[in-house]
Design a protein around this motif. Structure first.
Motif, mmCIF file in Angstrom:
data_model
loop_
_atom_site.group_PDB
_atom_site.id
_atom_site.type_symbol
_atom_site.label_atom_id
_atom_site.label_comp_id
_atom_site.label_asym_id
_atom_site.label_seq_id
_atom_site.Cartn_x
_atom_site.Cartn_y
_atom_site.Cartn_z
ATOM 1 N N ASP A 94 -4.093 -5.621 -3.640
ATOM 2 C CA ASP A 94 -5.232 -5.862 -2.757
ATOM 3 C C ASP A 94 -4.954 -5.121 -1.453
ATOM 4 O O ASP A 94 -4.213 -5.593 -0.596
ATOM 5 C CB ASP A 94 -5.373 -7.371 -2.518
ATOM 6 C CG ASP A 94 -6.422 -7.696 -1.470
ATOM 7 O OD1 ASP A 94 -7.112 -6.760 -0.991
ATOM 8 O OD2 ASP A 94 -6.546 -8.897 -1.118
ATOM 9 N N ARG A 95 -5.559 -3.945 -1.348
ATOM 10 C CA ARG A 95 -5.247 -3.097 -0.186
ATOM 11 C C ARG A 95 -5.978 -3.526 1.088
ATOM 12 O O ARG A 95 -5.810 -2.906 2.138
ATOM 13 C CB ARG A 95 -5.559 -1.635 -0.502
ATOM 14 C CG ARG A 95 -4.672 -1.061 -1.586
ATOM 15 C CD ARG A 95 -3.598 -0.162 -1.002
ATOM 16 N NE ARG A 95 -2.628 0.209 -2.016
ATOM 17 C CZ ARG A 95 -2.209 1.447 -2.255
ATOM 18 N NH1 ARG A 95 -2.698 2.444 -1.571
ATOM 19 N NH2 ARG A 95 -1.308 1.681 -3.187
ATOM 20 N N THR A 96 -6.780 -4.588 1.001
ATOM 21 C CA THR A 96 -7.373 -5.096 2.246
ATOM 22 C C THR A 96 -6.374 -5.993 2.971
ATOM 23 O O THR A 96 -6.613 -6.429 4.095
ATOM 24 C CB THR A 96 -8.657 -5.921 1.988
ATOM 25 O OG1 THR A 96 -8.304 -7.083 1.233
ATOM 26 C CG2 THR A 96 -9.693 -5.104 1.225
ATOM 27 N N MET A 97 -5.263 -6.283 2.313
ATOM 28 C CA MET A 97 -4.262 -7.176 2.893
ATOM 29 C C MET A 97 -3.270 -6.318 3.688
ATOM 30 O O MET A 97 -2.647 -5.425 3.110
ATOM 31 C CB MET A 97 -3.569 -7.853 1.705
ATOM 32 C CG MET A 97 -2.807 -9.056 1.985
ATOM 33 S SD MET A 97 -2.122 -9.644 0.390
ATOM 34 C CE MET A 97 -1.054 -10.886 1.050
ATOM 35 N N PRO A 98 -3.111 -6.568 4.984
ATOM 36 C CA PRO A 98 -2.218 -5.697 5.758
ATOM 37 C C PRO A 98 -0.801 -5.639 5.186
ATOM 38 O O PRO A 98 -0.163 -4.587 5.201
ATOM 39 C CB PRO A 98 -2.223 -6.311 7.169
ATOM 40 C CG PRO A 98 -2.994 -7.577 7.092
ATOM 41 C CD PRO A 98 -3.761 -7.598 5.818
ATOM 42 N N GLU A 99 -0.332 -6.766 4.657
ATOM 43 C CA GLU A 99 1.037 -6.784 4.124
ATOM 44 C C GLU A 99 1.175 -5.863 2.913
ATOM 45 O O GLU A 99 2.259 -5.350 2.651
ATOM 46 C CB GLU A 99 1.444 -8.212 3.725
ATOM 47 C CG GLU A 99 1.593 -9.174 4.888
ATOM 48 C CD GLU A 99 0.271 -9.729 5.382
ATOM 49 O OE1 GLU A 99 -0.785 -9.442 4.767
ATOM 50 O OE2 GLU A 99 0.297 -10.456 6.395
ATOM 51 N N GLU A 100 0.083 -5.683 2.146
ATOM 52 C CA GLU A 100 0.173 -4.811 0.972
ATOM 53 C C GLU A 100 0.413 -3.368 1.402
ATOM 54 O O GLU A 100 1.224 -2.660 0.810
ATOM 55 C CB GLU A 100 -1.115 -4.930 0.134
ATOM 56 C CG GLU A 100 -1.127 -4.089 -1.137
ATOM 57 C CD GLU A 100 -0.284 -4.661 -2.283
ATOM 58 O OE1 GLU A 100 0.443 -5.655 -2.074
ATOM 59 O OE2 GLU A 100 -0.348 -4.088 -3.388
ATOM 60 N N ILE A 101 -0.271 -2.962 2.465
ATOM 61 C CA ILE A 101 -0.051 -1.610 2.994
ATOM 62 C C ILE A 101 1.405 -1.486 3.467
ATOM 63 O O ILE A 101 2.083 -0.499 3.186
ATOM 64 C CB ILE A 101 -1.016 -1.337 4.191
ATOM 65 C CG1 ILE A 101 -2.477 -1.574 3.779
ATOM 66 C CG2 ILE A 101 -0.799 0.054 4.763
ATOM 67 C CD1 ILE A 101 -2.983 -0.663 2.708
ATOM 68 N N ASN A 102 1.868 -2.503 4.177
ATOM 69 C CA ASN A 102 3.255 -2.466 4.663
ATOM 70 C C ASN A 102 4.253 -2.388 3.505
ATOM 71 O O ASN A 102 5.248 -1.668 3.575
ATOM 72 C CB ASN A 102 3.547 -3.701 5.525
ATOM 73 C CG ASN A 102 2.738 -3.715 6.820
ATOM 74 O OD1 ASN A 102 2.246 -2.673 7.257
ATOM 75 N ND2 ASN A 102 2.588 -4.888 7.424
ATOM 76 N N ARG A 103 3.969 -3.112 2.427
ATOM 77 C CA ARG A 103 4.889 -3.106 1.270
ATOM 78 C C ARG A 103 4.917 -1.743 0.593
ATOM 79 O O ARG A 103 5.990 -1.191 0.316
ATOM 80 C CB ARG A 103 4.453 -4.165 0.239
ATOM 81 C CG ARG A 103 4.659 -5.596 0.677
ATOM 82 C CD ARG A 103 4.405 -6.577 -0.470
ATOM 83 N NE ARG A 103 2.992 -6.797 -0.715
ATOM 84 C CZ ARG A 103 2.313 -7.873 -0.304
ATOM 85 N NH1 ARG A 103 2.916 -8.830 0.367
ATOM 86 N NH2 ARG A 103 1.030 -7.994 -0.574
ATOM 87 N N VAL A 104 3.728 -1.211 0.315
ATOM 88 C CA VAL A 104 3.645 0.059 -0.421
ATOM 89 C C VAL A 104 4.335 1.168 0.372
ATOM 90 O O VAL A 104 5.134 1.938 -0.172
ATOM 91 C CB VAL A 104 2.165 0.423 -0.692
ATOM 92 C CG1 VAL A 104 2.035 1.858 -1.188
ATOM 93 C CG2 VAL A 104 1.552 -0.555 -1.695
ATOM 94 N N LEU A 105 4.035 1.235 1.654
ATOM 95 C CA LEU A 105 4.569 2.336 2.464
ATOM 96 C C LEU A 105 6.064 2.174 2.708
ATOM 97 O O LEU A 105 6.816 3.142 2.654
ATOM 98 C CB LEU A 105 3.796 2.440 3.781
ATOM 99 C CG LEU A 105 2.312 2.793 3.596
ATOM 100 C CD1 LEU A 105 1.604 2.864 4.936
ATOM 101 C CD2 LEU A 105 2.141 4.104 2.850
ATOM 102 N N THR A 106 6.502 0.961 2.983
ATOM 103 C CA THR A 106 7.941 0.741 3.200
ATOM 104 C C THR A 106 8.723 1.124 1.946
ATOM 105 O O THR A 106 9.757 1.799 2.018
ATOM 106 C CB THR A 106 8.214 -0.729 3.592
ATOM 107 O OG1 THR A 106 7.460 -1.036 4.758
ATOM 108 C CG2 THR A 106 9.691 -0.967 3.872
ATOM 109 N N ASP A 107 8.235 0.717 0.786
ATOM 110 C CA ASP A 107 8.951 1.043 -0.451
ATOM 111 C C ASP A 107 9.021 2.554 -0.668
ATOM 112 O O ASP A 107 10.033 3.073 -1.135
ATOM 113 C CB ASP A 107 8.283 0.357 -1.649
ATOM 114 C CG ASP A 107 8.594 -1.132 -1.687
ATOM 115 O OD1 ASP A 107 9.595 -1.540 -1.062
ATOM 116 O OD2 ASP A 107 7.857 -1.881 -2.352
#
Ligand code: UD1
Length: 377
Positions: free
Chosen positions: A126-139
């Motif tokens: 769910d890319r509307t979730m800020p944490e999802e963006i943080n997870r994908v990019l950090t990984d």
């Protein structure tokens, strides 16, 4: 040169505490520098948790505070880079998925410092979730990716991450839970101290936490959720630990009075030990938190997740979690099902055994030695 360990917001602290302890116990030769970005700063969101978790005082506090995502992320980046320059870094270790996690990972990767991400590979898709963006990019920019459940590996591989960089170690959040559960105060004492009549709790109580922007930032969403909780509270008293974001929004939308119902006990954000005590004694927990889905699974307490998805599927497959969504009727029905049938008991997932941090530190120390002996910086 130290391994720089970064925390920024409340859910980072319970993940970092066992890691810092494990460094001291199992790799005393590796110096650690603890950096707090200052993303969370309230006493209730911050100092008390540090004390409860016996986290050492941060060596550096960047004092960034609140702001839009862009401002907060940018401020962390601006203030974190000089810390690397001043101290050097063998690696930067980040945990979880908050803005501070991504910001510091990005700075480290641009400075050529290895990035170590603890709690990698979780995906809500769910890319509307800020944490999802943080997870994908950090990984994407991490050199070493430690995971809490095996499903994370498939997620990482799907995103093109080399499988040998990911290591399944278990769940550091559960390390903290296991280390601290015996110190948690009894829920009955906590509740009695709040002046909430004991007789009202004879049939048990539920615990509520709510803070996701998607749930609490719009009155059209927050209103029906609060009404559903109010409805449930007529059957099961609910202890509601109110996040500052949620409190501010309830005030702004003129909805705080909806929590005046008989069945609600509204509390400020709780200390870590208090929260453990409350959850351990609860009939069920209703939440939109990520970590609480895991903690309830470890405690064997039924959890109703007030979201449409979870990035922690093992809590549903093996644990006590049910992803209910935000529909008020569905929430009421799910709560009734727990009260009528006892709810899921589940089992504790593999490697959620209190020793994840030990595994991380042992692996990381060996990885650093090998990398540095090969001439890596
Ligand atoms: C952050 C994390 C979220 C985590 C949550 C736990 C991101 C994107 N989100 O969300 O993943 O689950 O922390 O709490 O990093 N505020 C205070 N005092 C504080 C901190 C915040 O009053 O100490 C208020 C401010 O009004 C602020 C708002 O809460 O604007 C939001 O804080 P912020 O750190 O932006 O995100 P959280 O919603 O706490």
């Amino acid at each position: 040169r130290p391994v720089i360990c970064v925390v920024g917001a409340r859910p980072n602290y319970m993940k970092m505490a066992p890691i810092i302890r494990a460094f001291r116990a199992h790799a005393p030769a590796v110096p650690v520098l603890l950096v707090h970005t200052g993303q969370h700063y309230d006493v209730a969101m911050n100092d008390r948790l540090f004390a409860d978790l016996e986290l050492p005082r941060p060596d550096v506090n960047l004092g960034v505070g609140s702001g839009s995502h862009a401002v907060q992320t940018a401020e962390v980046m601006k203030r974190f880079e000089p810390v690397i320059d001043a101290n050097g870094a063998r690696a930067v270790l980040v945990v979880g998925d908050v803005n501070s996690t991504l910001a510091c990972a990005l700075v480290a990767s641009k400075r050529g410092v290895p990035v170590v991400h603890v709690e990698s590979g979780l995906r809500s898709y769910d890319r509307t979730m800020p944490e999802e963006i943080n997870r994908v990019l950090t990984d994407q920019i991490s050199d070493l990716l430690y995971t809490t459940e095996r499903s994370a590996h498939a997620n990482l591989v799907r995103e093109g991450i080399a499988p040998q960089r990911a290591v399944f170690v278990g769940n550091v959040m559960i390390d903290s839970l296991r280390a601290n559960l015996s110190k948690a105060p009894a829920a009955s004492d906590l509740i009695a101290a709040s002046g909430f009549g004991g007789e009202r709790l004879r049939g048990g109580y539920g615990v509520v936490t709510l803070h996701r922007p998607s749930n609490v930032d719009h009155p059209d969403t927050l209103g029906p959720i609060v009404d559903a909780l109010r409805n449930i509270s007529a059957r099961l008293p609910l202890v509601f630990a109110l996040h500052p974001r949620t409190r501010a929004n309830l005030e702004r939308f003129d909805m705080l009075n909806r929590l005046d119902a008989q069945g609600f006990l509204v509390l400020p954000p709780q200390g870590y030990l208090e929260m453990l005590g409350l959850m351990a004694g609860a009939t069920m927990v209703l939440t939109d938190s990520g970590g609480i889905q895991e903690e309830t699974t470890a405690l064997g307490v039924p959890c109703l997740t007030i979201r449409e998805n979870t990035e922690r599927p093992i809590t549903v497959e093996q644990g006590t979690n049910t992803v209910v969504g935000i529909d008020p009727a569905a929430l009421r029905a799910a709560a009734d099902a727990v009260l009528d049938g006892g709810g899921k008991r589940g089992r504790v997932p593999e490697y959620w055994d209190g020793r994840a941090a030990e595994r991380i530190v042992a692996h990381l120390a060996a990885w650093l030695r090998e990398r540095e002996s090969m001439g890596g910086v």
